[in-house]
Write an enzyme that holds these catalytic residues in place. Structure first.
Site, PDB file in Angstrom:
ATOM      1  N   HIS A  21     -17.823  12.873 -35.250  1.00 14.81           N
ATOM      2  CA  HIS A  21     -19.043  13.063 -34.481  1.00 14.81           C
ATOM      3  C   HIS A  21     -19.231  14.505 -34.136  1.00 14.81           C
ATOM      4  CE1 HIS A  21     -15.306  12.394 -31.634  1.00 14.81           C
ATOM      5  NE2 HIS A  21     -16.103  13.284 -31.013  1.00 14.81           N
ATOM      6  N   HIS A  38     -20.811  17.335 -31.462  1.00 14.44           N
ATOM      7  CA  HIS A  38     -21.319  17.417 -30.009  1.00 14.44           C
ATOM      8  C   HIS A  38     -22.557  18.396 -30.051  1.00 14.44           C
ATOM      9  CE1 HIS A  38     -17.588  15.830 -28.045  1.00 14.44           C
ATOM     10  NE2 HIS A  38     -16.991  16.356 -29.109  1.00 14.44           N
TER      11      HIS A  38
HETATM   12  P1  5GP Z   1     -13.493  14.232 -29.000  1.00 11.49           P
HETATM   13  O1  5GP Z   1     -12.949  13.381 -29.769  1.00 11.49           O
HETATM   14  O2  5GP Z   1     -14.786  15.259 -29.706  1.00 11.49           O
HETATM   15  O3  5GP Z   1     -12.406  15.348 -28.785  1.00 11.49           O
HETATM   16  O4  5GP Z   1     -14.078  13.808 -27.663  1.00 11.49           O
HETATM   17  C1  5GP Z   1     -14.936  12.660 -27.710  1.00 11.49           C
HETATM   18  C2  5GP Z   1     -15.969  12.763 -26.787  1.00 11.49           C
HETATM   19  O5  5GP Z   1     -16.551  11.339 -26.805  1.00 11.49           O
HETATM   20  C3  5GP Z   1     -15.777  13.254 -25.294  1.00 11.49           C
HETATM   21  O6  5GP Z   1     -16.697  14.193 -25.086  1.00 11.49           O
HETATM   22  C4  5GP Z   1     -16.014  11.924 -24.474  1.00 11.49           C
HETATM   23  O7  5GP Z   1     -16.415  12.311 -22.956  1.00 11.49           O
HETATM   24  C5  5GP Z   1     -16.772  11.115 -25.393  1.00 11.49           C
HETATM   25  N1  5GP Z   1     -16.768   9.590 -25.192  1.00 11.49           N
HETATM   26  C6  5GP Z   1     -15.390   9.008 -25.099  1.00 11.49           C
HETATM   27  N2  5GP Z   1     -15.540   7.695 -25.033  1.00 11.49           N
HETATM   28  C7  5GP Z   1     -16.845   7.433 -24.883  1.00 11.49           C
HETATM   29  C8  5GP Z   1     -17.956   6.350 -24.567  1.00 11.49           C
HETATM   30  O8  5GP Z   1     -17.480   5.144 -24.338  1.00 11.49           O
HETATM   31  N3  5GP Z   1     -19.119   6.589 -24.488  1.00 11.49           N
HETATM   32  C9  5GP Z   1     -19.647   7.745 -24.451  1.00 11.49           C
HETATM   33  N4  5GP Z   1     -21.128   7.960 -24.534  1.00 11.49           N
HETATM   34  N5  5GP Z   1     -19.107   8.942 -24.867  1.00 11.49           N
HETATM   35  C10 5GP Z   1     -17.582   8.904 -24.831  1.00 11.49           C
END
Ligand code: 5GP
Length: 131
Positions: free
Chosen positions: A93, A95
């Site tokens: 993903h 951001h």
């Molecule tokens: P990363 O994997 O890039 O370190 O972070 C994952 C991102 O996904 C975080 O910013 C977190 O807030 C977001 N996130 C995790 N679980 C969920 C979810 O169930 N729903 C949404 N909308 N965002 C999520």
């Protein structure tokens, strides 16, 4: 087991959708660094973004560009910052984070608390500007 993002894409877990096409899904981060913090996810479940094949990665960038342009119209900001982290959710993903200054991108900053009504209004405003 399907990733949490695959379950969101499938509609099994609710999300504040911002944009979608046959290959990608964009929705608001549930723990946002700023109002309008959006995640762009390929429907194909791959852990690491740089393992995506070249064409899909290129398309993901162009899809993100459309979402960025919509965020810029809906959310007052100087720029939309772009980050790839992927340490928490093993489903590629990008951001997209509206920022006013460089320090808005510090990961340990306190997150913005929003009500479901506020999330929905932000998602609707961005969605309405996606071309
Ligand atoms: P990363 O994997 O890039 O370190 O972070 C994952 C991102 O996904 C975080 O910013 C977190 O807030 C977001 N996130 C995790 N679980 C969920 C979810 O169930 N729903 C949404 N909308 N965002 C999520």
């Amino acid at each position: 087991m399907a990733s949490i993002f695959s379950r969101i894409i499938a509609g099994e877990i609710p999300s504040y959708k911002v944009a979608e096409n046959d290959k990608f899904y964009a929705f608001l981060d549930i723990n946002p660094m700023a109002k309008g913090h959006t995640l762009v996810v390929p429907k194909q479940e791959t852990d690491y973004i740089f393992d995506l094949d070249d064409d899909l990665l290129a398309e993901m960038t162009l899809f993100s560009k459309k979402v960025v342009q919509a965020i810029e119209k809906a959310i007052p900001c100087k720029r939309v910052g772009v980050m790839v982290i992927g340490l928490e959710v093993p489903h590629a993903h990008i951001h997209l984070i509206p920022i006013q200054k460089e320090t808005d991108l510090i990961l340990t900053n306190p997150r913005v608390k929003l009500s479901s009504d506020e999330f929905e209004k932000i998602a609707e405003a961005i969605r309405g500007n996606v071309k």
